[in-house]
Motif scaffolding. Sequence first.
Motif, PDB file in Angstrom:
ATOM      1  N   GLU A  49      -1.587   1.698   5.158  1.00 12.94           N
ATOM      2  CA  GLU A  49      -1.644   2.809   4.197  1.00 12.94           C
ATOM      3  C   GLU A  49      -2.974   3.523   4.353  1.00 12.94           C
ATOM      4  O   GLU A  49      -4.029   2.894   4.353  1.00 12.94           O
ATOM      5  N   LYS A  50      -2.922   4.860   4.469  1.00 17.02           N
ATOM      6  CA  LYS A  50      -4.182   5.585   4.693  1.00 17.02           C
ATOM      7  C   LYS A  50      -5.047   5.647   3.436  1.00 17.02           C
ATOM      8  O   LYS A  50      -6.260   5.731   3.513  1.00 17.02           O
ATOM      9  N   GLY A  51      -4.451   5.609   2.269  1.00 24.38           N
ATOM     10  CA  GLY A  51      -5.220   5.641   1.026  1.00 24.38           C
ATOM     11  C   GLY A  51      -5.122   4.303   0.325  1.00 24.38           C
ATOM     12  O   GLY A  51      -5.324   3.261   0.925  1.00 24.38           O
ATOM     13  N   TRP A  52      -4.765   4.358  -0.974  1.00 29.64           N
ATOM     14  CA  TRP A  52      -4.522   3.117  -1.681  1.00 29.64           C
ATOM     15  C   TRP A  52      -3.042   3.024  -2.009  1.00 29.64           C
ATOM     16  O   TRP A  52      -2.337   4.032  -2.053  1.00 29.64           O
ATOM     17  N   LEU A  53      -2.638   1.783  -2.227  1.00 29.88           N
ATOM     18  CA  LEU A  53      -1.232   1.481  -2.441  1.00 29.88           C
ATOM     19  C   LEU A  53      -0.676   2.273  -3.635  1.00 29.88           C
ATOM     20  O   LEU A  53      -1.263   2.256  -4.723  1.00 29.88           O
ATOM     21  N   GLY A  54       0.413   2.990  -3.394  1.00 33.47           N
ATOM     22  CA  GLY A  54       1.039   3.737  -4.478  1.00 33.47           C
ATOM     23  C   GLY A  54       0.277   4.996  -4.872  1.00 33.47           C
ATOM     24  O   GLY A  54       0.522   5.553  -5.932  1.00 33.47           O
ATOM     25  N   GLY A  55      -0.638   5.476  -4.026  1.00 35.90           N
ATOM     26  CA  GLY A  55      -1.417   6.671  -4.381  1.00 35.90           C
ATOM     27  C   GLY A  55      -0.755   7.968  -3.948  1.00 35.90           C
ATOM     28  O   GLY A  55      -1.270   9.055  -4.204  1.00 35.90           O
ATOM     29  N   GLY A  56       0.394   7.870  -3.270  1.00 36.19           N
ATOM     30  CA  GLY A  56       1.113   9.074  -2.839  1.00 36.19           C
ATOM     31  C   GLY A  56       2.103   9.499  -3.918  1.00 36.19           C
ATOM     32  O   GLY A  56       1.814   9.472  -5.117  1.00 36.19           O
ATOM     33  N   ASN A  57       3.308   9.868  -3.479  1.00 40.72           N
ATOM     34  CA  ASN A  57       4.321  10.328  -4.438  1.00 40.72           C
ATOM     35  C   ASN A  57       4.749   9.230  -5.402  1.00 40.72           C
ATOM     36  O   ASN A  57       5.205   9.515  -6.508  1.00 40.72           O
TER      37      ASN A  57
END
Length: 401
Positions: A49-57
């Motif tokens: 994951e490029k960011g943090w878990l669950g930080g997208g949609n």
Amino acid sequence: MTQAPDRYWRAAEPKAAYEVVIVGAGGHGLATAYYLAKNHGITDVCVVEKGWLGGGNMARNTTVIRSNYLQDESAAIYEYSLKLWEGLEEALGFDMQFSQRGVLHLIHDLSTRRSSARTVNANRLNGIDAELLDAQQVKEFCPIISVSPDVRYPVIGGTLQRRGGIARHDKVAWAFATAADRLGVDIVEHAEVTGFVREGAAVVGVETSRGTIRAKTVALVAAGHSSVLASMAGLRLPIQSHPLQALVSALYEPVLPCIVMSNAVHVYVSQADKGELVMGAGIDAYNSYAQRGSFHVIEHQMAAAVELFPLFAHAQLLRTWGGIVDVSPDASPIIGPTGIPGLFINCGWGTGGFKATPASGWVFAETLAPGVPSDLARPYALDRFSSGALIDEHGAAAVAH
Ligand code: FAD
Ligand code: PYC
């Protein structure tokens, strides 16, 4: 956006190689990892994951869950998902605040009443609960809706799926992550995939900002960015990325017992357990990868909400945000092999993929394990855009595209 507490799963260091690498720790990537381990015994899996878990949609959506889609292929996969939702808290051992409080779609004109009647009949033929309501029945089910004939878009009826509902989205991500972690899956945050490792035509791994990870199978589940990733492998997807915005009000007394959607006035609204009104809009019309949209879209959405629910004029706006959804030409997902050996894709869920989270993970795992599409995934193959076997869900997607 709430950052996930890290006590639930290990923040893993990536190994040099895995059987399966999943790109994207949104709901669909995490559910895929969980079902690979749980249903197929494949635990040598890494989710990057490029960011943090669950930080997208995943934690930006308005959490509407329903299965009242028009086409048979969609009814099959979304109803499968709703049935999984109905047992998910028990299966994962996690309270996700799943609440089947009913999803009401408002009807404002005669042509929508005809198309809604068709959808209700199609839903029933597919074993999905669906009801067609007149304006009085709408008022009885949701007393705060104005059914006055004097408004700009009078409500003349509605469709209702009583089994529809909402869940708390970040908890859903944490639940799948925790359950996958317990089965041995590695979840690696802050590792952006920047390219693919190739052997001849085949994809045999990913280049990431935390090093190279080799894999027999690479699965792209990176909503909003699927076309960017696919292009790194030389694949052009029929996907457009758009901002989709939502907002919450400050805490409000309990007034809204169900979820209400209106595609004509571009607003959908529910009330969270704590009391915030949660509202979303139609997509912003332009393409973008920025997780924000234009103010006029939510301004329009709030005007529509106040007209339907005069009471909301008293609510205070707390915060707004945007996500990036990937929309396919027929508003249906793309699931399966890409034609590049070793590379699979699951994308194009557009404005409606939260509800599909469990089924998306289930069918993608069922596809990745043997390397061929499962029965539920087969209609969603990439080649439908050349064969013409499209699954047009623009109407039932219920959010303006
Ligand atoms: P995401 O959570 O976006 O996961 C994809 C992940 O891939 C992200 O975490 C991203 O950081 C990661 N990624 C991207 N590029 C890379 C890279 N290069 N390397 C590594 N990782 C990468 N659906 C519904 O069913 N009901 C709704 O009410 C609803 N409302 C919505 C409201 C809004 C405002 C938005 C934005 C969406 C809504 N949706 C809704 C749609 C739904 O949220 C999405 O279809 C679904 O969440 C997509 O799947 P996902 O959870 O896996 O995506
Ligand atoms: O797919 O039901 C849906 C939805 C509601 C809001 C955004 N998508």
